[in-house]
Write an enzyme that holds these catalytic residues in place. Structure first.
Site, PDB file in Angstrom:
ATOM      1  N   ASN A   1       0.852  -1.094   0.049  1.00 13.99           N
ATOM      2  CA  ASN A   1       0.065  -0.017   0.003  1.00 13.99           C
ATOM      3  C   ASN A   1       0.775   1.230   0.203  1.00 13.99           C
ATOM      4  O   ASN A   1       1.492   1.486   1.071  1.00 13.99           O
ATOM      5  CB  ASN A   1      -0.848  -0.125   1.372  1.00 13.99           C
TER       6      ASN A   1
ATOM      7  N   ARG B   1      -2.481  -2.070  -3.548  1.00 13.41           N
ATOM      8  CA  ARG B   1      -3.675  -1.259  -3.243  1.00 13.41           C
ATOM      9  C   ARG B   1      -3.302  -0.171  -4.449  1.00 13.41           C
ATOM     10  O   ARG B   1      -2.476   0.504  -4.486  1.00 13.41           O
ATOM     11  CB  ARG B   1      -3.659  -0.712  -2.065  1.00 13.41           C
TER      12      ARG B   1
ATOM     13  N   ARG C   1     -10.458  16.552   5.639  1.00 11.57           N
ATOM     14  CA  ARG C   1     -11.229  16.666   4.739  1.00 11.57           C
ATOM     15  C   ARG C   1     -12.709  17.223   4.746  1.00 11.57           C
ATOM     16  O   ARG C   1     -13.419  16.719   5.663  1.00 11.57           O
ATOM     17  CB  ARG C   1     -11.340  15.259   3.718  1.00 11.57           C
TER      18      ARG C   1
END
Ligand code: ADP
Length: 405
Positions: free
Chosen positions: A17, A102, A250
Site C-alpha cells: 500500500n 492497493r 477533509r
C-alpha cells in the site's frame, strides 16, 4: 475462509500500500483451504527524505529495521530491491509468488483486480488526474518493483472496483451527458474494505447474507456504503475521496456554490481550494484542535465537541440516505479506526438513529464487542475490524490462479 488461523507453510504473497512518502507492506502465507495468513507487517517511511524500514511479526515484535544514511542510494527502486531481499531472507524457504498492490483508482474500466502489464499500467496512468494525491504513488511503487524484480507478477487491486456494479443513478451526477461519458461520475472508494466486510459479515451473522446493510468505514478517511446481498448499491464518496462524510482533514460534501464563491470573493485557485478541502477542513478545521478523534474526545475545548457532534450528525444523516437507496435497512456495521474503537462515536450515532430502531448496549459498546446492539434493538449493529491487506492478498492469489501463474 477469511478467519486468520495461523499456520506455517504455503507460498508467500506480498501486499503493498504505497503512499507519497511511505509504503506499508504485509507478507501473507497461502493456506490449503484457499485462505491466507499474515505473517509480517511493516513499512518504509520517509521516502524522498531519510527512509526508515521497520518490520514486525504477528505478535508485533520487531524483526527488522534500517535507516538509510545520506550517501546511500535510496530511490524507490533501491528501497523495493532492499525490501524484496529482506523478505526473501525471512520466508523460511517459501516461494514469493507475487505482489498485490492497493491502487486507489480503476476508473470505469477495472471492475476486478488485474494482472499488471505495460498496457494495464498505461491505462492506470491515464487515471492519474482523477486521483492525483494517491494514484501516482501507487503506480511509482509498481514501476519501481518491476524494475527491481521484473520476473515477479504484480496485481492491482482497486478501491473503486467493488462499486462498479452500483445502479447507474448512484454513479451519475446530474451533469450534461457528455461530461458523464468523459468519466466525471461517482466512483466510490474504500472498496477493498467494504468487500472484506461483505464477505466477513455472513460468516459472523449468516442470517444477514442477503440483507441491506449500511457499513460505516470511519477512519481518518471516512465513508459509508450501502451493501445489499453482498453488493455495493450506493456510497458516500463520489468522483474523489473528498465527498461524503467530514474526515480528519477533509470537508466531505459541500455545496459547490461555496467553491465558486471562494474563487470569486477570495481569489482562491485550484491549488488553494485543494488544500482547503483536503488538508485544512474536517475534524481539524471545525475543532481547530486536531484531526485525531481520540484527541477530540479527550479535549475540553467546546469546538472539539462540536467537531465530534458534526461528524456523528453526518454519519447518521448518510445512514438514512443509504437506507433509502436500498429501500430499507437490516443492519449497521462499524469499521476502521474510529468505527472499531470509538465507543462514544458509535453511541452518539446510535442515539441519532433511534428512529430507525437502533438501540446500543452501553456495556457491549464500551467493550468494542462484535455485536453492540441491545437485545431488543430492531436493527442489529456490528463492529467488524476491516482488513484491506487480507482482501488484496486473497485477490492476488485468485488472479494468479486464473492467469495460471
Ligand atoms: P486511515 O487508515 O484512514 O489512516 P484509521 O482507520 O487508522 O485511518 O483510523 C484513524 C482514526 O481512528 C483517527 O482519527 C484516530 O483518532 C481514530 N482512532 C483510533 N483509535 C481510536 C480510539 N481508541 N478511539 C477513538 N478514535 C480512535
Amino acid at each position: 475462509m477469511l478467519s486468520p488461523t495461523p499456520s506455517a507453510g504455503g507460498d508467500a504473497l506480498l501486499v503493498i500500500n504505497a503512499g507519497s512518502s511511505s509504503l506499508k507492506f504485509s507478507v501473507f502465507r497461502t493456506r490449503d483451504d484457499g485462505g491466507v495468513t499474515a505473517v509480517i507487517n511493516g513499512q518504509i517511511s520517509g521516502i524522498g527524505t531519510e527512509p526508515t524500514f521497520e518490520a514486525k511479526d504477528t505478535h508485533k515484535t520487531p524483526i527488522g529495521a534500517k535507516t538509510w544514511t545520506a550517501g546511500e542510494k535510496a530511490d524507490r527502486t533501491a528501497l523495493l530491491s532492499f525490501l524484496l531481499d529482506w523478505i526473501e531472507e525471512h520466508l523460511d524457504g517459501a516461494r514469493l509468488l507475487a505482489a498485490g498492490h492497493r491502487v486507489v483508482h480503476g476508473g470505469s474500466g477495472f471492475a476486478q483486480p488485474v494482472l499488471i502489464t505495460d498496457a494495464v499500467l498505461d491505462e492506470l496512468e491515464a487515471l492519474v488526474p482523477l486521483a492525483p494525491l494517491h494514484q501516482p504513488h501507487n503506480l511509482a511503487a509498481i514501476r519501481a518493483l518491476a524494475e527491481a524484480h521484473p520476473e515477479l507478477p504484480q496485481i492491482a487491486c482497486f478501491d473503486t472496483a467493488f462499486h462498479r456494479g452500483q445502479p447507474w443513478q448512484a454513479q451519475t451526477f446530474a451533469l450534461p451527458r457528455e461530461m458523464t461519458e468523459s468519466g466525471i461520475r461517482r466512483y466510490g472508494f474504500h472498496g477493498l474494505s467494504y468487500e472484506y466486510i461483505a464477505r466477513r459479515l455472513p460468516e459472523i451473522a449468516p442470517e444477514l447474507a442477503d440483507a441491506r446493510v449500511v457499513v460505516c468505514h470511519l477512519g481518518s478517511g471516512a465513508s459509508m456504503c450501502a451493501i445489499h446481498a453482498g453488493k455495493s448499491v450506493d456510497s458516500t464518496m463520489g468522483f474523489t475521496a473528498v465527498d461524503g462524510l467530514p474526515m480528519g482533514t477533509r470537508t466531505g460534501c459541500i455545496d459547490p456554490g461555496v467553491l465558486i464563491y471562494l474563487m470569486r470573493s477570495r481569489g482562491m485557485d485550484a491549488d488553494a481550494l485543494e488544500k482547503l478541502l483536503y488538508n485544512k477542513s474536517g475534524l481539524l478545521g471545525v475543532s481547530g484542535v486536531s484531526n485525531d478523534m481520540r484527541v477530540l474526545l479527550d479535549s475540553a475545548d467546546p469546538h472539539a465537541a462540536e467537531a465530534v457532534e458534526l461528524f456523528c450528525f453526518r454519519v447518521a444523516k448518510e445512514a438514512g440516505a443509504l437506507a433509502s437507496s436500498m429501500g430499507g435497512i437490516d443492519a449497521i456495521v462499524f469499521t476502521a479506526g474510529i468505527g472499531e474503537r470509538s465507543a462514544p462515536v458509535r453511541a452518539r450515532v446510535g442515539e441519532k438513529l433511534a428512529w430507525l430502531g437502533v438501540s446500543i448496549d452501553a456495556e457491549r459498546n464500551g467493550a468494542n464487542a462484535t455485536r453492540i446492539s441491545a437485545d431488543g434493538s430492531r436493527l442489529p449493529v456490528w463492529v467488524i475490524p476491516t482488513d484491506e491487506e487480507q482482501m488484496i492478498a486473497l485477490h492476488t492469489r485468485k488472479v494468479l490462479a486464473l492467469a495460471g501463474v
